[in-house]
Write an enzyme that holds these catalytic residues in place. Structure first.
Site, PDB file in Angstrom:
ATOM      1  N   PRO A   2     -39.849 -12.462 -14.675  1.00 36.32           N
ATOM      2  CG  PRO A   2     -39.431 -10.281 -15.123  1.00 36.32           C
ATOM      3  CD  PRO A   2     -39.535 -11.178 -14.008  1.00 36.32           C
ATOM      4  CD  GLU A   3     -38.777 -17.422 -15.672  1.00 39.09           C
ATOM      5  OE1 GLU A   3     -37.587 -17.492 -15.887  1.00 39.09           O
ATOM      6  OE2 GLU A   3     -39.322 -17.671 -14.431  1.00 39.09           O
TER       7      GLU A   3
END
Length: 275
Positions: A2-3
Site C-alpha cells: 500500500p502506497e
C-alpha cells in the site's frame, strides 16, 4: 505494498466513524509485527479518545488525546496490511492480528505477511518520532513543486524513478505511481535526475500530483491484499498505462511496453514516448 493513495483512502474511510470515539478495548493476537508491540499497550490505549486520524507518507497517525495525557498510535500497513471496520461479533480470522474495539464497531488490522507496524508515541509531538522525523516532503503539499524538485536533484546522478521512491526526499509515491507519473510526463525512468530540465520537472510534479489524486479517487490500487475499510477494492490498477503491462501496446504510440529492473523493482515504460 500500500502506497500513499491506499493509505489516504484508508484514512478517509475511517474518518466518518472513529474521531470522537473512545477505545474500550485493544486486542493483540501477536506480540510482533515488523517491530515488537510494546508491553502494556492494550491497557495504555483503553479509555483514550481518538481525536483525529492523519497521514504522513505511508503512515497513519491516530491522535489518541495527544494534547491531554495520551499520545499517537503510528500504524504502517507494510506489504500486505489492511484495515477494516467490522461488527464486534465478527470472529477474527488467521491473519487478523489487532482489534481496536469501540462502542459500536471494531477496527481490525489484517496483515498476512506481518510486515506492518504498530507503534506507540507518548505525548503530542509525533513529528519527533524517529520514523516520522526522517520523512521527506509530501507530494500533495504546496511545498512540492517543480522548482523545488529541480533544485534537489542537481547533484543526483541516479535515475529519476528510484529517486522518486526515496522516502527521505519525497514520501509515498511508490512503484506503480512513479511509473505512471513518468509516463504521463514523457520522461524516461532511466534518465539521470540531474539531466532533466527545470521545465520538465514542473511537468513531472504536475503529473505526480494528478496521478496520485486520480488514484485516490479510484480507491487506490488493489494488486495483492489491499482492501478498503468496508472490504471494497481499489481499481486504479485497471487504468494503468504502463505498470504491469510489459509487451502490451503503448496507449500513445502502439509499440510494446518495456520492463526493466531498477533498484530491485520492476519498471515499466515506453522507450519511444519517454525520453
Amino acid at each position: 505494498m500500500p502506497e500513499l493513495p491506499e493509505v489516504e483512502v484508508s484514512r478517509q474511510g475511517l474518518l466518518p466513524y472513529l474521531p470522537g470515539q473512545r477505545i474500550v478495548d485493544a486486542i493483540f493476537r501477536t506480540q510482533k509485527l515488523r517491530h515488537d508491540i510494546p508491553d502494556g499497550l492494550a491497557s495504555r490505549l483503553t479509555g483514550l479518545r481518538v481525536d483525529g486520524i492523519h497521514r504522513r507518507g505511508k503512515y497513519l497517525l491516530f491522535d489518541c488525546e495527544s494534547k491531554l495525557d495520551g499520545g499517537w498510535l503510528i500504524l504502517h500497513l507494510g506489504m500486505s496490511g489492511s484495515l477494516r471496520l467490522v461488527t464486534p461479533v465478527m470472529p477474527a480470522e488467521k491473519h487478523d492480528h489487532v482489534d481496536l474495539v469501540f462502542a459500536d464497531t471494531v477496527l481490525r488490522f489484517r496483515d498476512p505477511r506481518r510486515f506492518g507496524a504498530l507503534i506507540w508515541h507518548e505525548g503530542s509531538h509525533v513529528d519527533r518520532h524517529p520514523l516520522i522525523a526522517v520523512l521527506g516532503v509530501e507530494p500533495l503539499s504546496t511545498a512540492f513543486d517543480g522548482d523545488w524538485l529541480y533544485a534537489q536533484t542537481r547533484r543526483r546522478r541516479a535515475p529519476i524513478k528510484p529517486l522518486l521512491m526515496d522516502s527521505h526526499l519525497v514520501v509515498g509515491i511508490g512503484n506503480i505511481y512513479a511509473s505512471e507519473s513518468l509516463y504521463r510526463a514523457g520522461i524516461s525512468p532511466l534518465r539521470a535526475a540531474n539531466r532533466i530540465r527545470q521545465e520538465r520537472y514542473r511537468i513531472l510534479v504536475a503529473s505526480i500530483r494528478s496521478t496520485l489524486e486520480t488514484a485516490i479517487g479510484a480507491g487506490g490500487s488493489s494488486v495483492r491484499d489491499y482492501v478498503h475499510s468496508d472490504g471494497g477494492t481499489g481499481c486504479f490498477q485497471l487504468s494503468c498505462a504502463v505498470y504491469n503491462r510489459q509487451g502490451d501496446p503503448c496507449p500513445t504510440c502502439g509499440r510494446p511496453i518495456r520492463l526493466v529492473r531498477q533498484a530491485g523493482r520492476s519498471t515499466f515504460y515506453c522507450q519511444y514516448c519517454q525520453r
